[in-house]
Enzyme design. Structure first.
Site, PDB file in Angstrom:
ATOM      1  N   GLU A  78      -7.362  24.812   2.295  1.00  0.00           N
ATOM      2  CA  GLU A  78      -6.406  24.176   3.198  1.00  0.00           C
ATOM      3  C   GLU A  78      -7.041  24.851   4.738  1.00  0.00           C
ATOM      4  O   GLU A  78      -6.123  24.097   5.892  1.00  0.00           O
ATOM      5  CB  GLU A  78      -5.106  24.363   2.515  1.00  0.00           C
ATOM      6  N   ASP A  97     -14.018  14.113  -2.743  1.00  0.00           N
ATOM      7  CA  ASP A  97     -14.138  13.631  -0.934  1.00  0.00           C
ATOM      8  C   ASP A  97     -14.648  13.801   0.046  1.00  0.00           C
ATOM      9  O   ASP A  97     -15.796  13.261   0.640  1.00  0.00           O
ATOM     10  CB  ASP A  97     -12.701  12.735  -1.206  1.00  0.00           C
ATOM     11  N   GLU A 134      -0.488   7.963  -6.125  1.00  0.00           N
ATOM     12  CA  GLU A 134      -1.084   9.160  -6.596  1.00  0.00           C
ATOM     13  C   GLU A 134      -2.177   8.953  -7.904  1.00  0.00           C
ATOM     14  O   GLU A 134      -3.808   8.892  -7.399  1.00  0.00           O
ATOM     15  CB  GLU A 134      -0.789  10.485  -6.791  1.00  0.00           C
ATOM     16  N   GLU A 179      -4.614   8.345   4.247  1.00  0.00           N
ATOM     17  CA  GLU A 179      -6.018   8.248   4.607  1.00  0.00           C
ATOM     18  C   GLU A 179      -6.345   6.067   3.934  1.00  0.00           C
ATOM     19  O   GLU A 179      -6.943   5.770   3.958  1.00  0.00           O
ATOM     20  CB  GLU A 179      -6.062   8.347   2.378  1.00  0.00           C
TER      21      GLU A 179
END
Ligand code: DMJ
Length: 937
Positions: free
Chosen positions: A146, A293, A387, A405
């Site tokens: 992150e 991802d 989610e 996204e």
């Protein structure tokens, strides 16, 4: 130009800088796609596009302005309580908090958004603030992933646009690479994380003390996610190339090389979690969403940014595997890396919504359109992408933290197709955000898309990504002060200039290995979007792909494990029995169970246990079906457990200045009016006296006709309810007396009765944790008259303003869609109910969905594996209930993996799995299911 015939994007000769071709082609495609548009969805007028663009700007101001006013210098805004989230001062939310490093995260993540949105003056101010206020040396443990994508990426994106502006000559004239210096400082702080033999980084690091030192409080972790280790190259390479310090790019490349080495060689897939010391896959399930991802994203984008062919080759190899095993259009379903024909889940997570966007960059538009359309239909049903959602499009995890996204994919699909349909999609996203997520102090994450309740959370990626993609969707070239085609988007939508490809290339040269095979044209198929080829003379192309999927969500039948052996169908055999269809009173089903080696065991307590003895199956194909059936049963069982939990209720503040914008998650009561069956209750709130409501109220005149606020504790919930009801209250809200408790961190529960008959309680009662309760109490202090609505699902704000209009507007299309989704939720639980009812009415055999716990299934799994391992040829009738099989199982599993690894020619598409390999994976599957359930996105 030919995507198929040439290397890169149409060049006949290999280029050292394919990015320029990618950028040029993408730009060209865009122009051509928009200009050739002649039919299909109505084109959107320039005025409307501008209006929507302005709306995005206004929304950004609302989010950013409230952050700056009420939260800065904290990392994030808490939009319900209108204050900053400071780590350590709020109850821990677990891993999610690892993004917070006390470094004004939202400000840094927003820097380049300000420039994209043409807020150059604000950008200049923001950069000054970062330089003045941000400290990167805090004693706080943060996520390496992150921190890299949000903070390092944010600083580099800011630097990239600062130098662009400086060069233009008007703004940022004082700028002297200060953001880059900060980025370098941060880069050095992250490097100790790479101190492993594998080169994979530790997942966390202490910004002040690094790793391992006792003060660091981190460094004992053994595992990390694939995306965590594989999403560094863009930022690290940019840092190296901007500064000339090669070490960053070297480290990121080494981690990527290691992941590539560790890919499962026969399937070419990677797992979700890897051991950073041994390189063993810890979780062997594989998809394109959570945990993996951006690893794929960075391989393709590293090729685009750095011009290194090896990244493209790796990407294409993985992409083939994804399209072969994971892509089941329009779905993308996780599989096992060693058994890629075996689905690992029957649900999808929201993070995979980025994938259609990546497919556009790859140039594979058809599946991108299909998956995007499916996702859009899920959104239309629930207003946001939950989610996680099942293959039959029911909600699996109901939160939605305003993830970007889907907007990202919408933007890229619009660029590739020029189809105005995608502008309409963007418009819906804007409307839903304003309607359901906007609160007076920013935008609040959805706690539950079904009830419309909020969470006190506005993640920094909302500003970094969502507003960029939405604004760019509606912007014309001249609306942006620089050429966006000269930049590449990182996974956090930070902008890095493509010219980095030719700057400081020494690391790339040093690392060019001979390991890669001679590349041929097939490695470069469709490496970039080319609408000239995809839409020769057919502007209706995208529409024709979407059309068959139009009702895919509404018409879907329940799907469990959806991949069924093609050959069975071809030979006319019946499809395998699905867990959902199973009825223990059906002799045919019992016969099928037997064939699959599954037996029913009646336990003493009346429950029924299913056990699979694969060795008893009639054939290896039946054994495989049995395995699938058991997996489905585990998932069904856990899904049903979830569905049996009472869904949360909503407390919506409807009076000025909230007007329905704040929705609090509330727990229901096992007594009183059931809000899911009756109309909601609306009224002004009043505190009861005594506040605990444990005796006759001394202020009945104050609560008469109102919703009473009562404190938890000192007597039973039912007693409180009776006391306020006797005083004339029309409803009650019990507020937790444990200070700081919140539905963000504590599981909701139902308020139980008092063991007596509670039929006398007629009013609705809801429970709020202390944090949510104090939002109402604060509102009462500030505005005195506070009106709330108690319901099972937040109501449309438009009708809340004027209750008179409510009835009329309930039949509006908007409400129809809400009603529809409410119906959907109840109809799906009815489906389950009917299975249960049928079963429990018949006899105890049929009651398995309730009585068979996942733990039972684990035991069953161990038993069967144990038997097989100890003597594969014997048909056991006695079982070892303690399941002492782990070591042997692991050996068997390792053996099977080694065999598979050394045999790259295994074709999973055709092969029938041998029984021992099915058994070897059995425990692994069960573990994977358990972990997936626990998994945090
Ligand atoms: C962002 O921080 C990044 O896009 C990341 O790659 C995963 N997803 C979040 C937002 O959902």
């Amino acid at each position: 130009m030919s995507g198929a015939g040439g290397r890169g994007c149409g060049s006949p000769v290999p280029q050292r800088a394919p990015w320029s071709l990618v950028a040029a082609t993408a730009a060209f495609c865009l122009v051509s796609a928009t200009s050739v548009w002649t039919a299909g969805a109505e084109p959107m007028s320039r005025e409307e596009k501008q209006k929507l663009g302005n709306q995005v700007l206004e929304m950004f101001d609302h989010a950013y302005g409230n952050y700056m006013e009420h939260a800065y210098p904290a990392d994030e805004l808490m939009p319900l309580t209108c204050r900053g989230r400071v780590r350590g001062q709020e109850p821990s939310r677990g891993d999610v908090d690892d993004a917070l490093g006390k470094f004004s995260l939202t400000l840094i993540d927003s820097l380049d958004t300000l420039v994209v949105l043409n807020k150059t003056k604000e950008f200049e101010d923001a950069v000054r603030k970062v330089l003045k206020d941000v400290n990167l040396d805090n004693d706080v443990v943060v996520s390496v992933f992150e921190t890299n994508i949000r903070v390092l990426g944010g600083l580099l994106g800011g630097h990239s646009l600062a130098i662009m502006l400086k060069e233009k000559g008007e703004y940022m004239q004082w700028y002297n690479d200060e953001l880059l210096q900060m980025a370098k400082q941060l880069g050095y702080k992250l490097l100790p994380a790479f101190n492993t033999t594998s080169g994979l980084p530790y997942p966390r690091i202490n910004l002040k003390f690094g790793i391992r030192k006792p003060e660091a409080r981190t460094g004992t972790e053994t595992d990390t996610c694939t995306a965590c280790a594989g999403t560094l190259i863009l930022e690290f390479a940019a840092l190296s190339r901007f500064t000339g310090a090669t070490i960053f790019e070297e480290y990121a490349r080494k981690a990527l090389d290691f992941l590539w080495e560790k890919r499962q060689r026969s399937s070419n897939l990677v797992g979700v979690t890897i051991n950073i010391h041994t390189g063993d896959w810890v979780r062997k399930d594989s998809g394109v969403g959570a945990g993996i991802d951006s690893y794929y994203e960075y391989l393709l984008k590293a090729y685009v940014l750095l011009g290194d062919d090896s990244f493209l080759e790796r990407f294409n190899t993985h992409y083939d595997a994804i399209m072969r095993y994971i892509s089941q259009p329009p779905l993308l379903l996780d599989v096992h890396i060693h058994k890629p024909m075996l689905n690992a889940r029957t649900w999808m997570d929201a993070l995979l919504a980025f994938f259609p966007g990546l497919q556009v960059l790859k140039g594979d538009i058809r599946p991108a359109i299909e998956t995007h359309e499916m996702l859009y239909q899920v959104i239309k049903k629930h207003n946001f992408l939950p989610e996680a959602f099942t293959t039959d499009f029911r909600v699996h995890w109901a939160q939605h933290p305003l993830r970007p996204e889907f907007a990202e994919s919408t933007y890229f699909l619009y660029k590739a197709t020029g189809d105005p349909y995608y502008l309409e999609v963007g418009k819906t996203l804007i409307e839903n955000l304003n309607k359901y997520a906007r609160v007076p102090c920013g935008f609040a994450a959805m706690k539950d898309v079904r009830t419309g309740s909020h969470e006190d959370r506005m993640d920094s990626f909302f500003l970094a990504e969502m507003f960029k993609y939405l604004y760019l969707l509606f912007a014309d070239k001249e609306d942006i002060i620089f050429d966006i085609e000269d930049y590449i988007f990182t996974t956090e939508a930070h902008l890095l200039p493509l010219w980095l490809s030719t700057t400081n290339q020494s690391i790339a040269k040093k690392n060019t290995t001979s390991e890669y095979t001679e590349l041929d044209d097939s490695n470069f198929d469709w490496t970039c979007p080319n609408t000239q080829i995809l839409f020769p003379n057919d502007p209706l192309y995208a529409q024709s792909i979407r059309e068959p999927l139009k009702n895919v969500v509404d018409k879907s039948c329940p799907r469990g494990i959806i991949r069924v052996r093609e050959e069975s169908f071809r030979s006319g055999a019946k499809p395998p029995l699905r867990a959902r269809d199973f009825m223990a009173t059906n002799p045919e089903h019992l016969e099928i169970l037997k064939k699959m080696g599954v037996s029913l065991i009646h336990l003493k307590d009346g429950r029924v246990q299913l056990v699979q003895h694969a060795i008893q199956a009639a054939s290896s194909i039946d054994a495989e079906d049995g395995l699938r059936f058991m997996q489905e049963m585990i998932e069904l069982s856990s899904q049903q457990q979830k569905e049996q939990q009472l869904p949360p209720r909503a407390v919506q503040i409807v009076s000025h200045p909230f007007f329905g914008r704040v929705v609090l998650t509330a727990g229901p009561a096992q007594f009183g009016l059931d809000l899911s069956k009756h109309k909601e209750t609306r009224g002004f709130v009043a505190s009861s006296k005594p506040y605990n409501g444990c005796s006759e109220l001394t202020n009945p005149e104050a609560v008469m006709g109102k919703i009473a606020l009562i404190q938890r504790g000192q007597c039973m919930f039912a007693e409180k309810a009776r006391n306020i009801q006797n005083a004339g209250a029309i409803g009650g809200i019990v507020i937790d007396d444990n200070e700081g408790s919140s539905s963000d961190t504590a599981p909701l529960f139902q308020m139980a009765g008092d063991g007596k008959d509670t039929d006398d309680i007629k009013i609705p009662m809801l429970f709020l944790f202390s944090k949510e309760g104090s939002i109402i109490l604060d509102a009462v202090r500030e505005y005195e008259e506070v009106e709330v609505l108690l319901s099972d699902k937040a109501k449309d704000r438009a009708i809340l303003k004027d209750p008179e209009m409510e009835n009329e507007e309930q039949s509006s299309p908007e409400n129809d869609s809400q009603n529809q989704s409410a119906e959907q939720v109840s109809s799906s639980s009815q489906e389950v109910d009917s299975v249960d009812q049928e079963s429990s009415e018949e006899n105890s055999l049929n009651s398995y969905p309730e009585s068979l716990s996942p733990a039972d299934m684990d035991n069953a799994a161990s038993i069967s594996a144990s038997e097989q391992t100890s003597n594969p040829t014997e048909n056991h009738e006695t079982t070892n209930l303690n399941g002492e099989c782990t070591d042997l199982d692991n050996q068997l599993q390792e053996q099977s993996e080694t065999e598979e690894d050394s045999n790259p020619n295994v074709s999973w598409g055709k092969k029938v799995q041998p029984i021992d390999s099915i058994l070897a994976d059995w425990n692994e599957d069960i573990e994977a299911f358990e972990m997936m359930e626990k998994d945090e996105l």
